[in-house]
Structure formats: C-alpha cells, structure tokens
Scaffold this active site. Structure first.
Site, short mmCIF file in Angstrom:
data_model
loop_
_atom_site.label_atom_id
_atom_site.label_comp_id
_atom_site.label_asym_id
_atom_site.label_seq_id
_atom_site.Cartn_x
_atom_site.Cartn_y
_atom_site.Cartn_z
N ASP A 155 -25.91 76.95 -24.91
CA ASP A 155 -25.56 74.71 -24.93
C ASP A 155 -24.81 75.24 -26.01
OD1 ASP A 155 -26.84 72.47 -24.87
OD2 ASP A 155 -27.95 72.47 -25.91
N HIS A 208 -15.28 74.54 -23.30
CA HIS A 208 -15.96 75.81 -21.82
C HIS A 208 -15.08 77.01 -21.84
CE1 HIS A 208 -19.03 72.37 -20.30
NE2 HIS A 208 -17.66 71.59 -20.05
N LEU A 223 -25.15 97.81 -16.34
CA LEU A 223 -26.11 96.02 -16.22
C LEU A 223 -26.48 95.15 -14.87
CD1 LEU A 223 -27.06 93.77 -18.84
CD2 LEU A 223 -25.34 93.21 -18.82
#
Length: 249
Positions: free
Chosen positions: A26, A43, A137
């Site tokens: 956020d 962004h 991962l």
C-alpha cells in the site's frame, strides 16, 4: 543483508521462522503525490519494490511469498489508472518471468483473472506454465482478488459437489472448506505485512490469515526495503503464537 541463521542466533526465539509471508503493498499513489508525480510513477516504483521483496524472500529462504497487487475493489479507480496498472503488470510479467524462472521461483496468480484482457490472461498462463515445475520460492500474486470472493467461490464449488451428490451437507467442515479456497495446498500465512500506515487487512486472505501475526509500517510501498522486511521478521520471531489457546506459560 542479515540471513535467517543470524537472526536465530541473535534473539531468543518464541516463534519459529515464518514459512509464508503475505504483504499488502500500500502507498504507491501517495508516494507519487508527495513528489508531484503521476500515479503510474508510483506504481512503477512499487513494481521495483516488489522485485526487491521477492529476492529478499528468496535469499531468506522463505517457502512462500504472497503479494496483494490489485484488489477486486481497485476496479473502482479511474479507467485510465486501471488501464495503466494492467498494462504495467503485463509488461513487467513478460519482462521478469524468465528471471524468476532462472532463480527457480514458481509463480501463481490468485484471483479472478477472467476479467482481464486476453493478452494479460495469456501472459499469466505462459508464466505459470513456464515456472510450474520450479521448487524454490513459491510466489503468489493476488490480482483482482478479494477475501470475500475467495470464500464465495469456495462455497459455490462445495454447493455444486452437494448438488451432484458427491458430498453430503453434514460432511462439510473446515477441512473440506479449506480444500476449495485459494492456496489450499500451501502452508498457512504466518506473517502479514502492511505498508502505508493503514491498520486494516482490506479484504485480503480473510480465511487464510485467521491466526497470522500482523506487522504494520508507515513506510509507503515504493520505499519498502530489505531492512524493513528483516525488521518485520525480527518482530515476528519475538512473538509467542498461541493459535487461540488461552494457555499462558
């Protein structure tokens, strides 16, 4: 960068090291606004921060990292911003997927992808297929995802099983429900990190984070770095998790 072994030697551990970390990313728009820049710039910087977080998680040897990239409520933003985000996501995915693949990272997109343009859907399918057999991962990216949507789509699948006679209503329990929810094959979320100074979970993994530890930071997502990630894990390791038990030792 401090590694897991170092942390274990430095503090008295009350909780074992987290296996699954989820992050609510956020603050991109506020980061851009503070600098007098367009939202898309925030962004873009957020994508760079996500890349840093992914490779921190890999180097720290987490099993799973889940990133909340675009919620089902984010469609309420302007068409221009949504379009810019989707184009950025498509380009970044196409650009970075081979790097992820070389590092043995397995990618999974969670959420309702049916609303995306065919180009993005194809990019997602190619990326998941390319990394399917990787065993390093596990990277989940939540896009057009909402915790309520996740629960409802699970209920619909179970209802169909009941309707088709493969399941009886009295058989439905938490274990049955869990089989139909996103990420059901993975370890539960141990730690949720939220950046940007907000103290809520914003419809993120409502079922999966029932007993997760929460870590909040005022740092806006584009400024998130290894030091903050490491501090979140350090805080987690000092907590004693009881999973609802009232036993106090």
């Amino acid at each position: 960068m401090t590694n897991k072994k170092y942390l274990k030697n430095k503090i008295d551990i009350l909780s074992p090291s987290p296996k699954h970390v989820a992050i609510i990313m956020d603050g991109n728009r506020r980061w851009a606004k503070k600098r007098g820049k367009l939202h898309i710039t925030g962004h873009q910087e957020g994508m760079k921060s996500a890349k840093r977080a992914i490779f921190f998680a890999k180097n720290y040897h987490l099993d799973v990292l889940t990133l909340y990239a675009f919620s089902s409520e984010n469609w309420n933003r302007s068409n221009k911003e949504v379009s810019s985000i989707m184009n950025l996501f498509t380009k970044t995915l196409d650009k970075e997927i081979y790097n992820l693949h070389q590092k043995n990272i397995k990618l999974k997109i969670i959420g309702d992808t049916s609303k995306f343009k065919i180009k993005l859907q194809n990019s997602i399918n190619r990326s998941e297929k390319l990394t399917y057999n990787n065993c390093g991962l596990m990277l989940n990216i939540a896009v057009n995802y909402g915790g309520r949507w996740d629960i409802i789509q699970s209920v619909k699948k179970i209802a169909k099983k009941v309707k088709d006679g493969f399941l009886q209503p009295e058989q439905i329990n938490e274990n049955i429900f869990y089989q139909y929810i996103c990420m059901n094959e993975l370890a539960p979320v141990d730690l949720v990190i939220r950046t940007g100074g907000e103290y809520r979970i914003s419809n993120f993994l409502l079922w999966q984070i029932a007993y997760s530890e929460l870590f909040f930071t005022d740092v806006l997502w584009p400024d998130f770095n290894d030091t903050i990630f490491e501090n979140a894990i350090h805080v987690f390791l000092k907590r004693k998790r009881k999973f609802g038990s009232s036993t106090i030792s």
